[in-house]
Write an enzyme that holds these catalytic residues in place. Structure first.
Site, PDB file in Angstrom:
ATOM      1  N   GLN A   1      22.951  44.911  28.787  1.00 52.89           N
ATOM      2  CA  GLN A   1      21.731  46.192  28.524  1.00 52.89           C
ATOM      3  C   GLN A   1      20.336  45.291  28.696  1.00 52.89           C
ATOM      4  OE1 GLN A   1      22.173  49.240  28.709  1.00 52.89           O
ATOM      5  NE2 GLN A   1      24.349  49.358  28.777  1.00 52.89           N
TER       6      GLN A   1
ATOM      7  N   LYS B   1      23.331  47.938  36.598  1.00 51.25           N
ATOM      8  CA  LYS B   1      22.554  48.527  35.383  1.00 51.25           C
ATOM      9  C   LYS B   1      21.100  47.904  35.740  1.00 51.25           C
ATOM     10  CE  LYS B   1      26.050  48.199  31.921  1.00 51.25           C
ATOM     11  NZ  LYS B   1      26.565  49.781  31.682  1.00 51.25           N
TER      12      LYS B   1
ATOM     13  N   CYS C   1      31.979  53.246  25.054  1.00 51.05           N
ATOM     14  CA  CYS C   1      32.837  51.984  24.763  1.00 51.05           C
ATOM     15  C   CYS C   1      32.421  51.425  23.562  1.00 51.05           C
ATOM     16  CB  CYS C   1      32.612  51.085  25.996  1.00 51.05           C
ATOM     17  SG  CYS C   1      33.131  51.910  27.637  1.00 51.05           S
TER      18      CYS C   1
ATOM     19  N   ASP D   1      25.853  38.713  26.027  1.00 48.32           N
ATOM     20  CA  ASP D   1      26.184  39.816  26.947  1.00 48.32           C
ATOM     21  C   ASP D   1      24.732  40.439  27.259  1.00 48.32           C
ATOM     22  OD1 ASP D   1      26.720  42.117  28.020  1.00 48.32           O
ATOM     23  OD2 ASP D   1      28.155  42.833  26.505  1.00 48.32           O
TER      24      ASP D   1
ATOM     25  N   HIS E   1      30.464  46.308  22.951  1.00 49.38           N
ATOM     26  CA  HIS E   1      31.014  46.961  23.925  1.00 49.38           C
ATOM     27  C   HIS E   1      32.429  46.432  24.228  1.00 49.38           C
ATOM     28  CE1 HIS E   1      31.701  48.420  28.157  1.00 49.38           C
ATOM     29  NE2 HIS E   1      30.621  49.358  28.010  1.00 49.38           N
TER      30      HIS E   1
HETATM   31  C1  LIG Z   1      26.490  45.599  26.211  1.00 41.61           C
HETATM   32  C2  LIG Z   1      27.668  46.003  27.243  1.00 41.61           C
HETATM   33  N1  LIG Z   1      28.306  44.921  27.712  1.00 41.61           N
HETATM   34  C3  LIG Z   1      29.131  45.092  28.731  1.00 41.61           C
HETATM   35  C4  LIG Z   1      29.169  46.151  29.634  1.00 41.61           C
HETATM   36  C5  LIG Z   1      30.095  46.227  30.757  1.00 41.61           C
HETATM   37  O1  LIG Z   1      29.377  46.477  31.885  1.00 41.61           O
HETATM   38  P1  LIG Z   1      30.327  46.571  33.327  1.00 41.61           P
HETATM   39  O2  LIG Z   1      31.033  47.714  33.180  1.00 41.61           O
HETATM   40  O3  LIG Z   1      29.256  46.414  34.308  1.00 41.61           O
HETATM   41  O4  LIG Z   1      30.973  45.455  33.465  1.00 41.61           O
HETATM   42  C6  LIG Z   1      28.430  47.185  29.033  1.00 41.61           C
HETATM   43  C7  LIG Z   1      28.535  48.453  29.879  1.00 41.61           C
HETATM   44  O5  LIG Z   1      27.910  49.397  29.669  1.00 41.61           O
HETATM   45  C8  LIG Z   1      27.505  47.172  28.255  1.00 41.61           C
HETATM   46  O6  LIG Z   1      26.740  48.205  27.824  1.00 41.61           O
END
Ligand SMILES: Cc1ncc(COP(=O)(O)O)c(C=O)c1O
Length: 407
Positions: free
Chosen positions: A200, A223, A367, A197, A125
């Site tokens: 998800q 999420k 993203c 990370d 992402h």
């Molecule tokens: C795998 C992953 N990493 C990071 C993020 C970033 O999350 P946030 O926008 O809540 O910081 C997302 C958001 O969709 C994500 O799916």
């Protein structure tokens, strides 16, 4: 024989907990299949947030009055809840705004020198790619034609300049569980830290940071059925203590005098300014709710929904699934795909799903521009589930897609 609804959807009873699921569009009930983007909130989370605003408004760690004591207790209680959820200790839990901020905090705090490298995947992402790209040299493992990272190439990419490995435990585009353990073993064999990370994965899998032995892990409240504007950075104590300060200000300082200042210990040293108190308390309520459902049951349900979703999509003419050949048992309840139909762009298709079928799904690039460029895709549609979704809802989405495919 048709299985009884409870057997297929053992978590269906949770539906009554989510006020958003009572929403209609054009007078018809919605089917919410966009939790990878952000998830609906159960009433216990809404009540926890409203309760803080209506009964316990006060700043934390600062006031001497009873309301401040109550707010501090609730806030630190939430930290303890996060720690239990991850099998960490509260001192290893830093509240952030979201996953993105947690990653930026580490990327900034490591103090990279020119030429330092971070190994990741081309699928990350943007929030787990751009902060590394800004701070160091991002070295990604490539993708195959199906959109899957070549995870096994990690060893080859590690060099004397590598400072950290960063990896999504579950990709927001493929919905496939990554071999995080393999990456951690490869990194630790060289004394390198790994950031996981879990933005998800945390909604779909049990996570035990001790068993995983990751050095850092990030997640986002919104999420995980919690509020927006609150997230978590987990870090091993010594790893957190080695990070340079990210932000300074009130709340993170033990003493400030003419000669300089002394920051608090971890985790407060990374929580400058008034935190999102209500958000943290709401996140605590969300995690307690998920633990009440048992994360093993959550995992099993996500797996079952994902399986049906992929199998159903495979049968629809004109559908191409990202990472469609990945094993079903390594997936969560998420699928990203294209459908060639009546000259519709993928974004228009997601809009049609909403306007005509009341199905709330994502359309666009999620993203993950590099993935789309690599697969030569001008956008994709993403369907993603959470605990409250049912097989009947997956069937409704599949039926809508079948109908659109025949236009
Ligand atoms: C795998 C992953 N990493 C990071 C993020 C970033 O999350 P946030 O926008 O809540 O910081 C997302 C958001 O969709 C994500 O799916």
């Amino acid at each position: 024989m048709t299985p009884a609804p409870g057997a297929l959807d053992p978590l269906a009873h949770t539906r009554a907990d989510f006020p958003l699921l009572e929403r209609t569009v054009d007078g018809r009930p919605i089917v919410y299949l966009d939790s990878a983007s952000t998830a609906p909130k159960p009433r216990c989370v809404i009540d926890a947030v409203v309760g803080m605003y209506s009964r316990h408004t006060a700043n934390v760690h600062r006031g001497v009055h009873v309301l401040s004591e109550e707010a501090t207790e609730a806030f630190e209680g939430a930290r303890a809840e996060v720690a239990s959820f991850l099998n960490a200790s509260p001192a290893e839990i830093v509240f952030t705004r979201n996953s993105t901020e947690g990653i930026n905090l580490v990327a900034h705090g490591l103090g990279f020198a020119p030429g330092d490298e971070v190994v990741l995947t081309a699928l990350e992402h943007h929030s787990n790619f751009l902060p590394w790209r800004m701070a160091a040299r991002a070295v990604p493992v490539g993708l195959d034609d199906d959109g899957m990272p070549r995870y096994d190439e990690v060893e080859r990419l590690l060099s004397p300049r590598t400072r950290l490995l960063a990896l999504a435990q579950v990709s927001n585009t493929t919905g496939v569980v990554a071999p995080v353990e393999q990456w951690i073993a490869a990194a630790h064999a060289r004394g390198l830290p790994v950031l996981v990370d879990a933005a998800q994965s945390a909604s779909h899998l049990p996570i035990d940071v001790r068993a995983l032995d990751c050095d850092f892990l990030v997640l986002s409240g919104h999420k995980l059925l919690g509020p927006s504007g609150v997230g978590v950075l987990y870090g091993k104590r010594d790893r957190l203590a080695q990070l340079a300060l990210y932000q300074t200000g009130g709340g993170m300082v033990r003493h400030h005098g003419d000669d300089g200042f002394t920051p608090h210990d971890v985790p407060q040293r990374f929580e400058a300014g008034t935190p999102n108190i209500e958000g943290a308390v709401g996140l605590g309520a969300a995690l307690s709710y998920l633990r009440g459902l048992a994360m093993d049951a959550v995992r099993a349900h996500s797996l079952a929904l994902g399986r049906r979703l992929i199998e159903g999509l495979r049968e629809i003419p004109g559908v191409r699934i990202v990472a469609g050949s990945a094993p079903l048992e390594r997936r969560i309840g998420l699928a990203t795909f294209t459908l060639e139909a009546a000259g519709l762009s993928q974004e228009s298709l997601a809009r049609v799903l909403c306007d005509r079928y009341q199905i709330i799904a994502s359309g666009g690039y999620h993203c993950a521009h590099i993935l789309h460029d690599r697969m030569k895709l001008a956008g994709t549609v993403r369907i993603s589930t959470h605990v409250f979704n049912t097989h009947a809802e997956i069937e409704r989405a599949l039926a809508a897609l079948r109908e659109i495919a025949a236009w």
